[in-house]
Every structure is written in C-alpha cells, then in structure tokens.
Design an enzyme around this catalytic site. Structure first.
Site, PDB file in Angstrom:
ATOM      1  CG  HIS A  68      35.458  68.626  24.119  1.00 46.59           C
ATOM      2  ND1 HIS A  68      34.409  68.560  24.998  1.00 46.59           N
ATOM      3  CD2 HIS A  68      36.575  68.356  24.840  1.00 46.59           C
ATOM      4  CE1 HIS A  68      34.862  68.290  26.202  1.00 46.59           C
ATOM      5  NE2 HIS A  68      36.178  68.155  26.141  1.00 46.59           N
ATOM      6  CG  HIS A 115      36.147  62.439  30.246  1.00 44.14           C
ATOM      7  ND1 HIS A 115      35.505  62.530  31.466  1.00 44.14           N
ATOM      8  CD2 HIS A 115      36.805  63.614  30.075  1.00 44.14           C
ATOM      9  CE1 HIS A 115      35.767  63.715  32.005  1.00 44.14           C
ATOM     10  NE2 HIS A 115      36.547  64.393  31.181  1.00 44.14           N
TER      11      HIS A 115
END
Length: 244
Positions: free
Chosen positions: A13, A55
C-alpha cells in the site's frame, strides 16, 4: 475481460505501507526490499498537468507546505519535503512523478496499481491524463498497470483515452448499482474495503468475469481467510504479511 489475473497476491500500500513516507521513492524501494513485487500508489495532477504521486487533496499532511495540491505547478511541488512528516531520516524525500515510479517498476520487473486520485473538480481530466501517461510509459511492457478509482468520472476518462488498460472500481461500501457501474466502465476488477467480502460476493464477482482486490488488510489471519475465500490480491500496509 482479462483471460487471467496477471498480478501477484500481495500489493504494498502506497509503496511500503506505514514503514516509510507514503508515495515516495523511498517507500517503493523499501517495499521491494521487503519482498513485494507490486505496489499501489495515488496519482493526481499538478496545476500544469504533470502526473505525480499524492494521496490527499491538500499538501498539509505529507509535505512541508499547505494548500490544495492542484494549485501548485510541478516546479513548486518537486521542491517540497515529502518525508520529514514521517521521520527525520526521510527528510530528503520528494514527491515523485508517475514517470519516475514507472521507471523504477520496469527496471525491477514490478507491477503497479495506480489509484486515480483526482483533486475535486478534476475527476475526468485526471483520469484521462493518468491513463494517457500510463499508456505511454508502459507502451512496450507485457503487463500494464491496473488503474483504479473511487470516482466513476475518472475511470470513464481513462477508458476513453486508453481502453486497453485494465480498470478496477474501488468501493468502501457496496453500492447497489455496482453491477451497472463496472459494466459501463468495462472494468476488469472490483477493489473493495476488505470487510465487504463474503463468499456470496466473491461468487458474484467471479460469475461476472471480474477479479477482486481487498484493501487495506493488515492482519495475517484476515488476509489468508480472504485468499481462501477467493480474493485475487491483497493490499497491505504490513511489510511482513507476504512472508507469512
């Protein structure tokens, strides 16, 4: 549809989960060192159209400045400290471009899941630009990156400009119309928050000819239960999970 799932079971991730500053080259290097051969990252656009990794919609959490990311040019963004927020030893880390990460992945025979993470109001444009850049960067590679997004508009843009690139719909909650959405977007995969999965959903996904990813799974027992259930790939923050 893809005749088979070409990606590994384990996906790191944002590069290396929590072990390094997310979406930086240090994270992907650590993920590789930890044994992963596939990574997930988040991609968005600078004010001047450069595809780079971040992000959040803002720069506040993971850099040394503030404000909305899409208001800054790449010349401004590339100078930011993107590592000190995590720990002092990563103080030299910068925001990478998708091109930098593509070069790293290709050089090390690794795969990539690019989450299209558009800034608000830039959904369609970001999908188009990310797909076009991925199409260019992986043009001579046998296995292309997997493009995923929570935003249907982003996947629609990606489908129009690069229909040959595989796409996956991200869902944190199971939408009642997900069948129609994946069909309209010609998706090859569904990427769900891991608690959503159960044998019935897995059977339904497989019946539709789709593949499945689960995020973000940090417990070994849960990960193996999902794999036994039939989930194709696990996205994790835990760098040791693939070794157990």
């Amino acid at each position: 549809m893809m005749p088979h799932w070409p990606y590994p079971q384990w996906i790191a991730h944002r590069g290396a989960g929590l072990a390094a500053p997310e979406n930086t080259m240090a994270a992907f290097q650590l993920g590789l060192k930890s044994g992963f051969t596939m990574f997930e990252c988040d991609a968005k656009l600078s004010a001047d159209g450069v595809v780079f990794l971040l992000h959040d919609a803002t720069l506040d959490r993971t850099t040394n400045t503030h404000g909305m990311a899409q208001t800054h040019t790449w010349d401004e963004l590339c100078t930011l400290d993107a590592g000190s927020w995590h720990s002092e030893k990563f103080g030299q880390e910068k925001l990478p471009t998708l091109e930098q990460l593509a070069s790293f992945c290709i050089d090390h025979a690794c795969h990539l899941n690019i989450e299209i993470k558009p800034s608000p109001g830039f959904e369609r444009l970001t999908g188009e630009r990310v797909a076009r850049e991925a199409q260019r960067l992986w043009a001579d590679q046998a296995i292309p990156p997997l493009l995923t997004s929570f935003k249907s508009e982003a996947l629609q843009g990606a489908m129009v400009v690069a229909p040959e690139l595989p796409r996956g719909l991200l869902m944190h909650e199971l939408a009642s119309d997900w069948h129609e959405t994946v069909s309209a977007l010609q998706c090859q995969a569904l990427a769900c928050h891991f608690p959503l999965y159960n044998p019935l959903l897995i059977d339904e996904i497989k019946r539709l000819g789709l593949y499945s990813l689960a995020y973000t799974v940090n417990d070994v027992g849960t990960a193996h239960a999902l794999l036994k259930m039939g989930v194709d790939s696990i996205i994790s923050d835990t760098m040791d999970i693939a070794k157990v």
